[in-house]
Design an enzyme around this catalytic site. Structure first.
Site, short mmCIF file in Angstrom:
data_model
loop_
_atom_site.label_atom_id
_atom_site.label_comp_id
_atom_site.label_asym_id
_atom_site.label_seq_id
_atom_site.Cartn_x
_atom_site.Cartn_y
_atom_site.Cartn_z
N SER A 178 9.79 9.90 -27.06
CA SER A 178 8.63 10.55 -25.67
C SER A 178 7.35 9.48 -26.37
O SER A 178 6.91 8.23 -27.68
CB SER A 178 8.14 11.84 -25.99
OG SER A 178 6.54 11.89 -26.25
N TYR A 199 6.02 19.33 -30.68
CA TYR A 199 6.67 18.28 -28.98
C TYR A 199 6.69 17.35 -30.21
O TYR A 199 7.54 16.24 -30.59
CB TYR A 199 6.09 18.61 -28.47
CG TYR A 199 6.86 17.63 -27.05
CD1 TYR A 199 7.70 17.97 -25.74
CD2 TYR A 199 6.17 15.96 -26.76
CE1 TYR A 199 7.71 17.39 -25.41
CE2 TYR A 199 6.83 14.83 -25.96
CZ TYR A 199 7.22 15.76 -25.59
OH TYR A 199 7.76 14.29 -23.92
P1 NAP Z 1 11.25 18.10 -16.32
O1 NAP Z 1 10.80 18.11 -14.65
O2 NAP Z 1 10.51 19.35 -16.70
O3 NAP Z 1 11.92 18.14 -16.36
C1 NAP Z 1 13.26 18.82 -17.48
C2 NAP Z 1 14.48 18.38 -17.38
O4 NAP Z 1 15.11 18.90 -18.91
C3 NAP Z 1 14.93 19.64 -16.57
O5 NAP Z 1 16.13 19.33 -15.53
C4 NAP Z 1 15.26 21.07 -17.82
O6 NAP Z 1 15.85 22.07 -16.02
C5 NAP Z 1 15.82 20.43 -18.37
N1 NAP Z 1 15.62 21.57 -19.30
C6 NAP Z 1 14.62 21.58 -20.04
N2 NAP Z 1 15.51 23.15 -20.67
C7 NAP Z 1 16.72 22.90 -20.77
C8 NAP Z 1 17.72 23.77 -21.35
N3 NAP Z 1 17.36 25.00 -22.50
N4 NAP Z 1 18.84 23.89 -20.87
C9 NAP Z 1 19.55 22.92 -19.97
N5 NAP Z 1 18.59 21.68 -19.50
C10 NAP Z 1 16.82 21.89 -19.43
O7 NAP Z 1 10.66 17.40 -17.15
P2 NAP Z 1 10.53 15.39 -17.13
O8 NAP Z 1 9.13 14.54 -17.77
O9 NAP Z 1 11.44 15.33 -16.44
O10 NAP Z 1 11.22 15.42 -18.69
C11 NAP Z 1 12.23 14.77 -19.14
C12 NAP Z 1 12.41 14.41 -20.81
O11 NAP Z 1 11.29 13.10 -20.69
C13 NAP Z 1 12.04 15.37 -21.60
O12 NAP Z 1 13.10 14.62 -22.53
C14 NAP Z 1 10.48 15.00 -21.71
O13 NAP Z 1 10.00 15.30 -22.84
C15 NAP Z 1 10.38 13.56 -21.22
N6 NAP Z 1 9.54 12.97 -21.52
C16 NAP Z 1 8.26 13.35 -20.17
C17 NAP Z 1 7.41 12.48 -20.54
C18 NAP Z 1 6.29 12.94 -18.97
O14 NAP Z 1 5.56 12.65 -19.48
N7 NAP Z 1 6.87 13.71 -17.90
C19 NAP Z 1 6.66 11.71 -21.38
C20 NAP Z 1 6.90 11.75 -22.20
C21 NAP Z 1 8.97 11.70 -22.94
P3 NAP Z 1 16.15 23.24 -16.27
O15 NAP Z 1 14.19 23.56 -16.08
O16 NAP Z 1 16.27 23.94 -14.26
O17 NAP Z 1 16.77 23.49 -17.06
#
Ligand code: NAP
Length: 251
Positions: free
Chosen positions: A143, A156
């Site tokens: 991130s 986080y």
């Molecule tokens: P998201 O749409 O909320 O996706 C998060 C994913 O993680 C979902 O598939 C969720 O599935 C899964 N997950 C969460 N808790 C889990 C658990 N206990 N067991 C298994 N799966 C789990 O958000 P996203 O933005 O795509 O995030 C993906 C990654 O990118 C994360 O690591 C996040 O920190 C990182 N990131 C995102 C951003 C941004 O701006 N969006 C920026 C930097 C980094 P379920 O909830 O259905 O289990």
């Protein structure tokens, strides 16, 4: 020397692939030729359908990654279902927002356990397979908060800073075994994870003003970097945290 981004015949495991960044990465890996195991809590119906269109295999490997209990079984299941494991993408993650005074132990543990502890132990289980075959790629989703402190998200920031450290630590140890370990640091990407920020008029404007590219990222903006890091084109890239952030960190 021919440079190849082709992943034909590779076997990938992507965590949190039912939506957002993980879904875009899983589909892009399949587009590049890989068969993909999808590990998460929810049914990844949409991702399965999108990968089916690429002609590659996708398997639903349900796992709750909030603890490390399922990690060894998950890697065993991926190897059994796909015939091996060449690529691990540690993408599953959560975020908790709160003022310091109100931040609870549960807010701390939930984020650090899912985003950092599981990432480490799942990498360990996958690395055993990859070391035995003398090749493999581990890609961690870090991130901007691997570099910065953020606002109201201390667990986080701690977890994602830890992801950058673990990426480098594992890269050092696994390089002689032919396994590369890298991370992608997404900027502000429009997903469920950032829904609260997108909905907050003030924060949304502040964020947009600071992004040189002038827009939120899309999950697909992250996918190309994942294909690159999973491919032979990145065989000499390891221990790197690659920002894909529309220029945010350059400001
Ligand atoms: P998201 O749409 O909320 O996706 C998060 C994913 O993680 C979902 O598939 C969720 O599935 C899964 N997950 C969460 N808790 C889990 C658990 N206990 N067991 C298994 N799966 C789990 O958000 P996203 O933005 O795509 O995030 C993906 C990654 O990118 C994360 O690591 C996040 O920190 C990182 N990131 C995102 C951003 C941004 O701006 N969006 C920026 C930097 C980094 P379920 O909830 O259905 O289990």
């Amino acid at each position: 020397m021919a440079i190849s981004f082709d992943l034909t015949g590779k076997r990938a495991l992507v965590t949190g692939a039912n939506t957002g960044i993980g879904q875009a990465i899983a589909v892009a890996l399949a587009d590049a030729g890989a068969d993909v195991g999808l590990a998460g809590r929810s049914e990844p119906a949409q991702t399965l359908a999108l990968i089916a269109k690429t002609g590659r295999k996708a398997v639903d490997l349900r796992a709750d990654l909030s603890t490390i209990a399922p990690v060894q079984g998950l890697v065993d299941d991926a190897v059994a279902a796909l015939g091996g494991l060449d690529i691990l993408v540690n993408n599953a993650g959560i975020i908790r927002r709160n003022d310091l005074a109100d931040f609870t132990e549960e807010d701390w543990d939930a984020v650090v356990d899912t985003n950092l502890k599981t990432l480490f132990f799942l990498s360990q289980a996958a690395a055993r397979v990859m070391m035995a075959q003398g090749a493999g790629k581990i890609i961690n989703i870090a991130s901007l908060l691997s570099f910065q402190g953020g606002i109201r998200v201390p667990s986080y920031a701690a977890a994602k800073s830890g992801v950058a450290g673990v990426t480098k630590a594992l890269a050092n140890e696994l390089a002689p075994a032919g396994v590369q370990v890298n991370a992608i640091a997404p900027g502000y990407i429009a997903t469920n994870n950032t829904a609260a920020l997108q909905a907050d008029e003030v924060r949304n404007r502040q964020i947009m003003e600071r992004i040189p590219t002038g827009r939120w990222g899309k999950p697909e903006d992250i996918a190309g970097a994942a294909v690159f890091l999973a491919s032979g084109a990145a065989d000499y890239v390891t221990g790197h945290v690659l920002a894909v952030d529309g220029g945010w960190l350059a400001r």
